[in-house]
Design a protein around this motif. Structure first.
Motif, short mmCIF file in Angstrom:
data_model
loop_
_atom_site.label_atom_id
_atom_site.label_comp_id
_atom_site.label_asym_id
_atom_site.label_seq_id
_atom_site.Cartn_x
_atom_site.Cartn_y
_atom_site.Cartn_z
N ALA A 529 0.84 -1.20 0.00
CA ALA A 529 0.00 0.00 0.00
C ALA A 529 0.87 1.25 0.00
N ALA A 530 0.29 2.34 -0.54
CA ALA A 530 0.95 3.66 -0.53
C ALA A 530 -0.13 4.73 -0.67
N GLU A 531 0.12 5.88 -0.09
CA GLU A 531 -0.81 7.02 -0.22
C GLU A 531 0.01 8.29 -0.18
N GLU A 532 -0.21 9.16 -1.21
CA GLU A 532 0.59 10.38 -1.31
C GLU A 532 -0.06 11.35 -2.28
N VAL A 537 -3.06 3.71 -3.25
CA VAL A 537 -2.93 2.44 -3.97
C VAL A 537 -2.84 1.31 -2.95
N GLU A 538 -3.63 0.25 -3.21
CA GLU A 538 -3.53 -1.00 -2.43
C GLU A 538 -3.40 -2.15 -3.41
N ILE A 539 -2.40 -3.00 -3.21
CA ILE A 539 -2.15 -4.14 -4.10
C ILE A 539 -2.18 -5.42 -3.27
N ARG A 540 -3.07 -6.34 -3.61
CA ARG A 540 -3.20 -7.61 -2.90
C ARG A 540 -2.62 -8.72 -3.78
N ALA A 607 6.15 -4.35 -10.63
CA ALA A 607 6.71 -5.11 -9.51
C ALA A 607 8.22 -4.94 -9.49
N MET A 608 8.77 -4.64 -8.31
CA MET A 608 10.19 -4.33 -8.20
C MET A 608 10.92 -5.38 -7.38
N THR A 690 5.65 4.52 -4.12
CA THR A 690 6.28 3.23 -3.81
C THR A 690 5.38 2.50 -2.82
N ALA A 691 4.73 1.44 -3.29
CA ALA A 691 3.83 0.66 -2.44
C ALA A 691 4.66 -0.37 -1.67
#
Length: 697
Positions: A529-532, A537-540, A607-608, A690-691
């Motif tokens: 997850a990330a918020e800015e 953004v939330e990725i499951r 995806a990193m 960056t999540a």
């Protein structure tokens, strides 16, 4: 061997292999050398020394299944101390030993067998000690006899030994393992070939081989077939020694050797271990003389042929080609059996002999047991306590099928707001009768724990009939499970089951359960997850693992071949491919003024791996096309992109799915370190987020 059934399995296997060897030896009697005729008994020796593995492959006849079937039918009425009713017959060593006091008829029979082994060994020991005392009381051999033995040894390159003469000895013999002694009849002339025969016994350490075969005879003292086989072994050993003698003689000397054997034909020959005698009974000497009459020099190529035949026999007799068929368990599943019926005992015996050798095989067997409501399948993949309860139910009810399940489960109605399925809260915990469909199953979030066990979420498709009429009968049953080793890999529940129920829309059903995007509502393995700056953004990420299993071909109405799902378990299956589906939720968190100016939105996700830098150049063309695209999504190379035009009633979210590429069947494929997310508002880059991984809900 610790119980009667282990001994029966071992001795029957030895009998079967020995009879097969007798038949083959008879067919090849004139084709292969006496060396092979004796060497082929190494197959029998291996069968005696190596314990029969009842749970693995076996040859010729299904002896393990037959023995296990009789054991299952008999022992269920007993309380034996030596026999485990719920486990297949296991033989760790071919030697018997007793554990504790007997408690049943079969225990006493095994105890009697062990006592018989001890009695036979004691008799052999007493006979050997008597012979040694007889030799010690023997008279020193005359100088002429000693010179004769030395001359024969020097002529043929053999080492002579101590020689004694004994009054009344019927024929020459050698006694002793470390320091052998040659005993000759006192007052009788013994010709050179006979002495050569005994010296060759010493050279090839035949007394040690005789000791081994005597121990084998003791282990199988109550099996008359084994006694017959070992008599033939002893005869072939003497015939081999005859062959060695004849190869060193020529012409008239060979003929005189046969006459010497005939003159010694009697049944008074030693049976003690650690001895050899040129005379091994009148009937056997008659066979040996026939072999001498057929003597010939075999070509060198026959040695290679002999080795090849022996290797083939060794492989087929010890490795085998057949296992208990699980197909019959499927056909017996719904059949009703009479109490104590043979078919029922045999079906339960198959589960005793079949254990899951892999984690994938255990999951496959357990899942198909649930799908077919088959107690037998579940017995093969369940812990001991569960197996006992299932087996007792089989005997008690005379039926192998499980009753229709009705248990408390967490029921999640699936909501489809914004066209995307999610699990509605709160769930309804209730008793729901359902039927599991035999279509397929899924394995999610498989992971290995610190204690070596595995956890996973097993999903099966189900029909349920207790929900309100507004809900369809199509559901997804999710079963948390744990897999660990217990006489094979076993599966046990690791939490409460959940039932995800789809609305009664047929389109929604196929969207949920028949398309590639069938699992967004399942618990994820990892969450990022990330918020800015107005973007959230939330990725499951889930992990889906497949089992590499057989898929039989079937033909449809038009004769087109298709692969169908096999409902027969594969306890030795391996894992197939591992995939990482992930689901992305973008949420707008900016101001109303920013919302009013937002016309087109593009979200790019990558995806990193550790140390990797983000590069969105491959997805720049999507940013250029946003003004001509209403709604679209694209994914490749572990990257994903969604483009959407913003309608006036937009709810502020974009939901879509993608997947991480995998390398074949790798189970150790690492999860991404993080996800780089690039957001474009109206075609202009708004920011890169960056999540990072967060705690999964």
């Amino acid at each position: 061997m610790t119980n009667l059934w282990a001994f029966l399995l071992q001795t029957l296997s030895v009998t079967l292999v020995g009879l097969l060897l007798l038949v083959i030896k008879q067919l090849l009697q004139d084709k292969l050398t006496p060396r092979w005729q004796y060497a082929v008994w190494t197959v029998l020796a291996a069968r005696i020394l190596l314990p029969v593995q009842a749970g693995s492959t076996y040859a010729l006849l299904p002896l393990p299944l037959w023995v296990e079937t009789v054991k299952t039918a008999v022992e269920r009425h007993l309380t034996s101390a030596y026999t485990d009713l719920y486990a297949g017959v296991r033989i760790s060593l071919p030697l018997p030993w007793v554990r504790g006091a007997p408690a049943s008829v079969t225990d006493w029979l095994f105890l009697a067998y062990c006592a018989g082994v001890a009695v036979v060994l004691i008799r052999y020991l007493v006979a050997y000690r008597r012979l040694r005392r007889l030799l010690r009381r023997g008279n020193p051999a005359p100088e002429a006899v000693i010179d004769q033995v030395a001359r024969v040894g020097e002529t043929y390159g053999l080492v002579p030994c101590r020689v004694v003469v004994i009054p009344g000895l019927p024929s020459p013999m050698v006694c002793g393992l470390v320091h052998p002694v040659l005993a000759l009849p006192e007052g009788k002339l013994v010709n050179d070939p006979v002495i050569l025969h005994e010296l060759l016994h010493i050279k090839h350490r035949d007394a040690w081989q005789n000791l081994f075969w005597c121990l084998c005879r003791a282990l199988h003292w109550c099996n008359p077939v084994v006694h017959l086989l070992l008599n033939r072994v002893g005869n072939d050993l003497e015939s081999l020694c005859d062959q060695r003698v004849l190869e060193k003689l020529a012409g008239e000397a060979r003929r005189s050797y046969g006459l010497s054997l005939l003159a010694m034909a009697n049944d008074q020959y030693p049976r003690a271990p650690g001895t050899t005698s040129i005379s091994n009974g009148g009937k056997n000497i008659a066979r040996r003389i026939e072999a001498i009459a057929r003597f010939k020099a075999y070509p060198r190529g026959m040695a290679l042929a002999s080795v090849c035949v022996t290797v083939v026999l060794l492989g087929s007799c010890l490795l085998g080609t057949a296992k208990p068929s699980l197909d019959r368990l499927d056909s017996w599943n719904t059949a009703g059996f009479a109490e104590g019926g043979l078919e029922q005992a045999q079906s339960i015996a198959i589960t005793h002999l079949t254990r899951c050798s892999t984690v994938a095989g255990a999951l496959d067997t357990y899942a198909k047991g649930l799908m077919a409501s088959n107690r037998l399948y579940l017995m093969m993949a369940s812990p001991r306590e569960t197996r006992q309860a299932l087996e007792e139910a089989c005997w008690r009810e005379g039926n192998l099928a499980l009753p229709d399940p009705e248990e408390l489960v967490q029921v999640y109605p699936i909501a489809t707001d914004s066209g995307w399925p999610t699990a509605a809260d709160p769930p309804q915990r209730r008793a729901v009768p359902y039927d599991v469909l035999s279509r397929d199953y899924g394995i999610y979030n498989l992971s290995q724990e610190a204690d070596g066990s595995y956890t996973a979420l097993l999903t099966l498709r189900a029909d349920q009939h207790s929900m309100e009429p507004t809900w369809s009968s199509h559901s997804l049953l999710c079963c948390p499970v744990r897999v660990y080793w217990e006489e094979g890999y076993v599966v046990e529940p690791a939490g409460e089951r959940s039932l995800y129920v789809a609305p009664q829309s047929e389109d929604t059903y196929y969207t949920l359960f028949d398309s590639w995007i069938d699992d967004p509502f399942l618990p994820p393995a990892k969450v990022y997850a990330a918020e800015e700056n107005g973007d959230s953004v939330e990725i499951r990420v889930l992990q889906k693992t497949t089992v590499a299993r057989e898929t039989p071909e079937t033909e449809d109405f038009f004769g087109i071949s298709t692969q169908s799902f096999s409902t027969v378990p594969e306890p030795d299956a391996d894992f197939g491919e591992t995939s990482r589906p992930y689901y992305i939720r973008y949420g707008f968190t900016g101001t109303q003024e920013e919302r009013d100016t937002l016309i087109y939105l593009c979200v790019q996700v990558m995806a990193m791996s550790p140390g990797e830098a983000s590069d969105f150049s491959e997805m720049d063309r999507f940013a250029a096309d946003v003004e001509t695209t209403s709604t679209a999504s694209w994914s490749s190379n572990n990257s994903s992109c969604a483009v959407e035009s913003i309608p006036p009633d937009w709810d502020g979210e974009i939901l879509w799915g993608s997947g991480l590429s995998t390398d074949g069947s790798r189970q150790d494929l690492p999860f991404p370190e993080n996800f780089a997310v690039r957001v474009l508002w109206n075609g202009q880059e708004h920011g890169i987020l960056t999540a990072e991984e967060v705690t999964a809900p």
